[in-house]
Design an enzyme around this catalytic site. Structure first.
Site, PDB file in Angstrom:
ATOM      1  N   ILE A 128      48.774  28.084  43.490  1.00 56.52           N
ATOM      2  CA  ILE A 128      48.754  28.417  42.185  1.00 56.52           C
ATOM      3  C   ILE A 128      47.925  29.656  42.061  1.00 56.52           C
ATOM      4  CG2 ILE A 128      47.310  27.910  39.880  1.00 56.52           C
ATOM      5  CD1 ILE A 128      47.767  24.926  40.416  1.00 56.52           C
ATOM      6  N   TYR A 129      48.680  30.858  41.573  1.00 62.83           N
ATOM      7  CA  TYR A 129      48.023  31.967  41.537  1.00 62.83           C
ATOM      8  C   TYR A 129      48.246  32.797  40.241  1.00 62.83           C
ATOM      9  CZ  TYR A 129      47.243  32.167  46.812  1.00 62.83           C
ATOM     10  OH  TYR A 129      46.892  31.790  47.891  1.00 62.83           O
TER      11      TYR A 129
ATOM     12  N   GLY B 242      45.640  29.144  35.152  1.00 62.73           N
ATOM     13  CA  GLY B 242      45.520  28.097  36.284  1.00 62.73           C
ATOM     14  C   GLY B 242      45.847  26.842  35.635  1.00 62.73           C
TER      15      GLY B 242
ATOM     16  N   ASN C  58      36.902  30.744  49.013  1.00 65.57           N
ATOM     17  CA  ASN C  58      37.180  30.769  47.455  1.00 65.57           C
ATOM     18  C   ASN C  58      36.564  29.788  46.386  1.00 65.57           C
ATOM     19  OD1 ASN C  58      38.837  31.335  45.299  1.00 65.57           O
ATOM     20  ND2 ASN C  58      40.564  31.403  45.953  1.00 65.57           N
TER      21      ASN C  58
ATOM     22  N   TYR D 114      39.080  23.085  41.150  1.00 70.81           N
ATOM     23  CA  TYR D 114      39.963  21.843  41.620  1.00 70.81           C
ATOM     24  C   TYR D 114      39.154  20.436  41.875  1.00 70.81           C
ATOM     25  CZ  TYR D 114      43.799  24.536  43.068  1.00 70.81           C
ATOM     26  OH  TYR D 114      44.945  25.462  42.921  1.00 70.81           O
TER      27      TYR D 114
ATOM     28  N   LYS E 129      36.636  20.324  39.548  1.00 70.49           N
ATOM     29  CA  LYS E 129      36.358  20.070  37.968  1.00 70.49           C
ATOM     30  C   LYS E 129      37.441  19.433  37.479  1.00 70.49           C
ATOM     31  CE  LYS E 129      38.164  22.958  35.074  1.00 70.49           C
ATOM     32  NZ  LYS E 129      38.541  23.824  33.975  1.00 70.49           N
TER      33      LYS E 129
END
Length: 173
Positions: free
Chosen positions: A97-98, A109, A136, A143, A145
Site C-alpha cells: 500500500i503506497y 491509504g 516506517n 496498521y 490503528k
C-alpha cells in the site's frame, strides 16, 4: 479535489503502475538508502517484465487510487503461492500500500486498506498479513490503528543493506 476512485489494474495500465510504484517507493525510502541501492531496486522491482509477470499471476491483484485523472496510490494483494512469505491458503497478504506523499493524511491509504479487507472478506480469508519496515513509524501506526498486531520479523534486502520488517496480521474470523 474530486472524489477518489479505485480501479483494478490490467496490462493496459502497466506504465501507470510502474510510475506510481517507482514514485511512491522512492518517496518513502530514498532518504534512508543510498542512491545506487535505490536506483537498482527501482529498476529491478518495477521493470516491465517483472510487473507483467506479477499482473499475469492469478494469485495477485493490483488496484490504483485515482484523484480525477491522476494516480495517487496503489495496492497489491497476494493469495496462495504468490504470498511472499507465509503462503497460507486461509490468508491474504497486503504486499504493498503506497500513496504519494502529497496525499498523506487524505485517507487514500485507508481507502486502499479497506479494498484489501473487502477482497479478504469476499474470499473468506481467516486473516490478513503484511510486512512493514521497522523504521516506517507512520505505516506501523496506521496498521496498529487498524487492528494489526506484530507476530514475527523478517529481513528485507535493499542493495547491500539488510533491513528488518515487522510482520503483522489481523484476524478476520
Amino acid at each position: 479535489m474530486e472524489k477518489m476512485r479505485i480501479s483494478s489494474v490490467s496490462i493496459a495500465d502497466i506504465e501507470i503502475l510502474q510510475q506510481i510504484g517507482k514514485d511512491t517507493f522512492f518517496e518513502t525510502f530514498s532518504a534512508n538508502n543510498s542512491e545506487e541501492d535505490m536506483k537498482k531496486y527501482l529498476e529491478n522491482s518495477f521493470s516491465i517484465p517483472k510487473l507483467t509477470a506479477e499482473l499475469n499471476n492469478p494469485d495477485s491483484r493490483f488496484f490504483i487510487v485515482w484523484d480525477d485523472v491522476n494516480a495517487v496510490g496503489y495496492l497489491k494483494v497476494n493469495f496462495g503461492q504468490a504470498q511472499t512469505e507465509l503462503q497460507d491458503d486461509t490468508a491474504i497478504e497486503i504486499e504493498r500500500i503506497y500513496v504519494k506523499s502529497e496525499y498523506h493524511g487524505q485517507k487514500v491509504g485507508q481507502l486502499l486498506y479497506e479494498k484489501a479487507l473487502e477482497i479478504a472478506e469476499q474470499e473468506q480469508m481467516k486473516y490478513v498479513w503484511l510486512a512493514v519496515w521497522e523504521e516506517n513509524q507512520r505505516a506501523t501506526r496506521f496498521y496498529t490503528k487498524n487492528g494489526f498486531v506484530a507476530f514475527d520479523k523478517h529481513i528485507f534486502r535493499l542493495g547491500d543493506e539488510e533491513q528488518t520488517d515487522i510482520m503483522m496480521k489481523k484476524e478476520l474470523r
